[in-house]
Design a protein around this motif. Structure first.
Motif, PDB file in Angstrom:
ATOM      1  N   UNK A  78      37.287  46.822  30.010  1.00 44.49           N
ATOM      2  CA  UNK A  78      38.056  47.321  31.144  1.00 44.49           C
ATOM      3  C   UNK A  78      39.253  46.431  31.404  1.00 44.49           C
ATOM      4  N   UNK A  79      40.137  46.937  32.238  1.00 46.25           N
ATOM      5  CA  UNK A  79      41.279  46.171  32.743  1.00 46.25           C
ATOM      6  C   UNK A  79      40.974  45.865  34.192  1.00 46.25           C
ATOM      7  N   UNK A  80      40.973  44.591  34.552  1.00 47.61           N
ATOM      8  CA  UNK A  80      40.452  44.170  35.856  1.00 47.61           C
ATOM      9  C   UNK A  80      41.450  43.265  36.566  1.00 47.61           C
ATOM     10  N   UNK A  81      41.721  43.554  37.826  1.00 49.66           N
ATOM     11  CA  UNK A  81      42.599  42.735  38.654  1.00 49.66           C
ATOM     12  C   UNK A  81      41.822  41.591  39.285  1.00 49.66           C
ATOM     13  N   UNK A  82      42.432  40.398  39.310  1.00 53.43           N
ATOM     14  CA  UNK A  82      41.888  39.276  40.077  1.00 53.43           C
ATOM     15  C   UNK A  82      42.979  38.764  41.013  1.00 53.43           C
ATOM     16  N   UNK A  83      42.573  38.420  42.225  1.00 51.76           N
ATOM     17  CA  UNK A  83      43.501  37.907  43.237  1.00 51.76           C
ATOM     18  C   UNK A  83      42.913  36.632  43.839  1.00 51.76           C
ATOM     19  N   UNK A  84      42.898  35.543  43.069  1.00 49.87           N
ATOM     20  CA  UNK A  84      42.273  34.317  43.573  1.00 49.87           C
ATOM     21  C   UNK A  84      43.147  33.598  44.590  1.00 49.87           C
ATOM     22  N   UNK A  85      42.502  32.754  45.359  1.00 48.78           N
ATOM     23  CA  UNK A  85      43.186  31.896  46.329  1.00 48.78           C
ATOM     24  C   UNK A  85      42.351  30.638  46.472  1.00 48.78           C
ATOM     25  N   UNK A  86      42.932  29.540  46.955  1.00 52.91           N
ATOM     26  CA  UNK A  86      42.134  28.329  47.168  1.00 52.91           C
ATOM     27  C   UNK A  86      40.898  28.633  48.002  1.00 52.91           C
ATOM     28  N   UNK A  87      39.740  28.274  47.491  1.00 43.71           N
ATOM     29  CA  UNK A  87      38.490  28.554  48.169  1.00 43.71           C
ATOM     30  C   UNK A  87      37.914  29.920  47.879  1.00 43.71           C
ATOM     31  N   UNK A  88      38.631  30.734  47.109  1.00 41.58           N
ATOM     32  CA  UNK A  88      38.161  32.088  46.768  1.00 41.58           C
ATOM     33  C   UNK A  88      38.547  32.373  45.322  1.00 41.58           C
TER      34      UNK A  88
END
Length: 270
Positions: A78-88
């Motif tokens: 699959x093609x998958x979006x990730x939206x990380x942030x500090x602590x997440x």
């Protein structure tokens, strides 16, 4: 559309499903910058993806589509979006170059099958009119992060709109000396700019509502942050501001990933 990674994920999913043409994907990406370039993070990745090494290549649209097509060949990929942030850092393959780059950029795309080798793509602004995509190897694609479903995401965005409006009121209550006027005007202008990014016609209606609501919340939060006092805040007030905004930003990221995942679906629908 909230980010280049979201654009690629949604439109690549539509293309793989046979609902959009390659030019549709490329045109959507070009809304972010007139020029896209792509390069590999290392020589081995360049060799496996057919990219030049060292250096970068222009015409990133066709190159990205080729990489996506290669990465989604196995059943279950699959093609998958990730939206990380500090602590997440949900959804990131721990300890990888892709994870570090995606965290720095606040976004990225994973292509591949869970439990198998895959590919990571991270966009970064290279100049006023240039967006650079870096291709990373992922030794083992992690399971998709446990985000909310569409029903829960839609409810969370309704609540977040009220929370964001309250945050704007509270953080802009101190005079900051801004010369560019009413925050409501800046919110409207920012939302109008986002409206230039198209979605595929086949996007689920509920997912579109969630993405529009998330854009509204994110824009209000960005203006609230910008309207907070320009003088150095006390440690306690800075902590209070962070405590106020952090859960709202987390809700926006969760809602966006949930909605984009519903749009992209499985790459093997085609």
């Amino acid at each position: 559309m909230s980010s280049p990674s979201a654009t690629l994920t949604v439109w690549a999913g539509s293309w793989l499903a046979g609902d959009s043409a390659p030019d549709d994907v490329i045109d959507a990406l070009h809304q972010w910058a007139p020029m896209h370039i792509v390069g590999a993070s290392d020589a081995a990745t360049a060799q496996s993806t057919g990219l030049d090494w060292p250096g970068v290549q222009d015409g990133a649209g066709p190159l990205l589509l080729r990489i996506v097509r290669q990465g989604t060949a196995p059943a279950g990929a699959e093609v998958r979006l990730v939206l990380p942030a500090p602590g997440d850092v949900r959804g990131l393959p721990a300890g990888t170059g892709f994870a570090r780059a995606a965290l720095d950029a606040g976004e990225g795309v994973i292509v591949g099958e869970t439990g198998h080798p895959g590919t990571g793509l991270v966009p970064v602004i290279e100049g006023p009119d240039v967006l650079r995509w870096t291709v990373f190897p992922i030794a083992t694609v992690p399971p998709a992060a446990d985000y909310t479903g569409l029903g829960e995401a839609e409810y969370a965005m309704r609540e977040a709109i009220r929370g964001a409006a309250d945050a704007l009121l509270r953080l802009s209550s101190v005079q900051t000396g801004r010369a560019d006027g009413d925050p409501r005007r800046r919110i409207a202008e920012a939302l109008d700019d986002r409206a230039h990014h198209r979605y595929p016609d086949t996007i689920p209606t509920r997912a579109l509502r969630i993405l529009d609501s998330a854009d509204q919340v994110a824009t209000i939060l960005a203006v609230a942050e910008d309207d907070s006092p320009t003088e150095a805040p006390s440690a306690s007030s800075a902590a209070a501001s962070e405590e106020l905004l952090r859960p709202l930003w987390a809700a926006v990221r969760s809602a966006r990933v949930a909605a984009v995942s519903a749009c992209a679906g499985s790459a093997h629908r085609a």
